[in-house]
Design a protein around this motif. Structure first.
Motif, PDB file in Angstrom:
ATOM      1  N   UNK A  53       0.846  -1.007   0.087  1.00 26.65           N
ATOM      2  CA  UNK A  53       0.062  -0.015   0.083  1.00 26.65           C
ATOM      3  C   UNK A  53       0.895   1.325   0.016  1.00 26.65           C
ATOM      4  N   UNK A  54       0.851   2.134  -1.123  1.00 28.36           N
ATOM      5  CA  UNK A  54       1.638   3.116  -1.179  1.00 28.36           C
ATOM      6  C   UNK A  54       0.900   4.576  -0.899  1.00 28.36           C
ATOM      7  N   UNK A  55      -0.567   4.363  -1.380  1.00 25.95           N
ATOM      8  CA  UNK A  55      -1.235   5.563  -1.405  1.00 25.95           C
ATOM      9  C   UNK A  55      -2.852   5.163  -0.896  1.00 25.95           C
ATOM     10  N   UNK A  56      -3.432   5.810  -0.188  1.00 25.94           N
ATOM     11  CA  UNK A  56      -4.682   5.631   0.358  1.00 25.94           C
ATOM     12  C   UNK A  56      -5.524   6.951   0.069  1.00 25.94           C
ATOM     13  N   UNK A  57      -6.482   6.975  -0.906  1.00 24.53           N
ATOM     14  CA  UNK A  57      -7.218   8.104  -1.096  1.00 24.53           C
ATOM     15  C   UNK A  57      -8.747   7.745  -0.843  1.00 24.53           C
ATOM     16  N   UNK A  58      -9.133   8.596   0.141  1.00 22.44           N
ATOM     17  CA  UNK A  58     -10.433   8.610   0.631  1.00 22.44           C
ATOM     18  C   UNK A  58     -11.557   9.380  -0.281  1.00 22.44           C
ATOM     19  N   UNK A  59     -12.860   8.974  -0.093  1.00 25.55           N
ATOM     20  CA  UNK A  59     -13.752   9.520  -0.866  1.00 25.55           C
ATOM     21  C   UNK A  59     -14.401  10.721   0.194  1.00 25.55           C
ATOM     22  N   UNK A  60     -14.957  11.860  -0.296  1.00 24.61           N
ATOM     23  CA  UNK A  60     -15.444  12.743   0.765  1.00 24.61           C
ATOM     24  C   UNK A  60     -16.804  12.407   1.254  1.00 24.61           C
ATOM     25  N   UNK A  61     -17.584  11.277   0.811  1.00 26.50           N
ATOM     26  CA  UNK A  61     -18.814  11.011   1.285  1.00 26.50           C
ATOM     27  C   UNK A  61     -18.589   9.951   2.622  1.00 26.50           C
ATOM     28  N   UNK A  62     -19.720  10.209   3.182  1.00 23.88           N
ATOM     29  CA  UNK A  62     -19.665   9.021   4.616  1.00 23.88           C
ATOM     30  C   UNK A  62     -21.177   8.993   4.867  1.00 23.88           C
ATOM     31  N   UNK A  63     -21.146   7.914   5.681  1.00 21.79           N
ATOM     32  CA  UNK A  63     -22.615   7.653   6.267  1.00 21.79           C
ATOM     33  C   UNK A  63     -22.363   7.161   7.623  1.00 21.79           C
ATOM     34  N   UNK A  64     -23.235   7.952   8.261  1.00 24.84           N
ATOM     35  CA  UNK A  64     -23.481   7.551  10.036  1.00 24.84           C
ATOM     36  C   UNK A  64     -24.701   6.627  10.282  1.00 24.84           C
ATOM     37  N   UNK A  65     -24.164   5.741  10.814  1.00 25.48           N
ATOM     38  CA  UNK A  65     -25.354   4.641  11.169  1.00 25.48           C
ATOM     39  C   UNK A  65     -25.883   5.023  12.384  1.00 25.48           C
ATOM     40  N   UNK A  75     -10.106   4.283  -2.354  1.00 21.29           N
ATOM     41  CA  UNK A  75      -9.327   3.291  -3.377  1.00 21.29           C
ATOM     42  C   UNK A  75      -7.989   3.539  -2.952  1.00 21.29           C
ATOM     43  N   UNK A  76      -7.203   2.461  -3.415  1.00 23.27           N
ATOM     44  CA  UNK A  76      -5.746   2.316  -2.781  1.00 23.27           C
ATOM     45  C   UNK A  76      -4.796   2.534  -4.260  1.00 23.27           C
ATOM     46  N   UNK A  79      -5.516   3.507  -7.867  1.00 23.92           N
ATOM     47  CA  UNK A  79      -6.248   2.771  -8.676  1.00 23.92           C
ATOM     48  C   UNK A  79      -7.594   2.312  -8.265  1.00 23.92           C
ATOM     49  N   UNK A  80      -8.496   3.319  -9.056  1.00 25.01           N
ATOM     50  CA  UNK A  80     -10.011   3.183  -8.646  1.00 25.01           C
ATOM     51  C   UNK A  80     -10.771   1.901  -8.523  1.00 25.01           C
ATOM     52  N   UNK A  81      -9.937   0.908  -9.232  1.00 23.27           N
ATOM     53  CA  UNK A  81     -10.521  -0.362  -9.238  1.00 23.27           C
ATOM     54  C   UNK A  81     -10.097  -1.283  -7.822  1.00 23.27           C
ATOM     55  N   UNK A  82      -9.214  -0.892  -7.052  1.00 20.57           N
ATOM     56  CA  UNK A  82      -8.769  -1.217  -5.892  1.00 20.57           C
ATOM     57  C   UNK A  82      -9.644  -0.665  -4.906  1.00 20.57           C
ATOM     58  N   UNK A  83     -10.714  -0.768  -4.495  1.00 22.16           N
ATOM     59  CA  UNK A  83     -11.523   0.176  -3.816  1.00 22.16           C
ATOM     60  C   UNK A  83     -11.595  -0.844  -2.354  1.00 22.16           C
ATOM     61  N   UNK A  84     -11.950   0.132  -1.081  1.00 20.48           N
ATOM     62  CA  UNK A  84     -12.086  -0.280   0.214  1.00 20.48           C
ATOM     63  C   UNK A  84     -13.234   0.400   0.862  1.00 20.48           C
ATOM     64  N   UNK A  85     -13.799  -0.151   1.746  1.00 19.44           N
ATOM     65  CA  UNK A  85     -14.649   0.590   2.752  1.00 19.44           C
ATOM     66  C   UNK A  85     -14.383  -0.109   4.102  1.00 19.44           C
ATOM     67  N   UNK A  86     -14.799   0.522   5.117  1.00 19.86           N
ATOM     68  CA  UNK A  86     -14.891   0.186   6.667  1.00 19.86           C
ATOM     69  C   UNK A  86     -15.717   0.957   7.463  1.00 19.86           C
TER      70      UNK A  86
END
Length: 114
Positions: A53-65, A75-76, A79-86
């Motif tokens: 993992x060289x770079x971590x790019x976060x989306x500006x959107x979020x959801x609060x449950x 994405x990582x 590469x926008x195809x290497x997505x993540x969520x947590x």
């Protein structure tokens, strides 16, 4: 007398409007602070558990449950195809449910590395 009533009602309306605006501002500020903490925790989680993992790019959107957790995604390695969520669990101060499109480190395949 009527003039004083109109002035009094105007002052009350302006006061309640100001209180409401302050409440909305404080709420947004708390959400932004929580979002930044969630991004920080997710970045640490990814760096400790996944390799190359060289770079971590976060989306500006979020959801609060409803339970107070906040979901972050991105994405990582540019590469926008290497997505993540947590989902960051504020009560336990950890990442709960997550999905990362990257190869896990060998020592972290059977357990979550902290």
């Amino acid at each position: 007398m009527r003039k004083y009533i109109i002035i009094l009602i105007s002052i009350v309306i302006i006061t309640f409007g100001g209180i409401y605006m302050k409440h909305q501002h404080d709420k947004k500020e708390a959400e932004t602070e929580l979002f930044n903490k969630a991004k920080e925790e997710m970045a640490t989680f990814i760096e400790k558990n996944y390799q190359d993992i060289d770079e971590i790019n976060f989306s500006d959107s979020y959801k609060i449950d409803p339970m107070g957790g906040i979901t972050v995604e991105g994405y990582l390695n540019s590469d926008k195809n290497k997505e993540f969520f947590g989902t960051y669990d504020k009560a336990n101060d950890e990442i709960g449910i997550s999905s990362v499109d990257a190869e896990e480190k060998p020592e972290c395949q059977d357990k979550v590395c902290k």
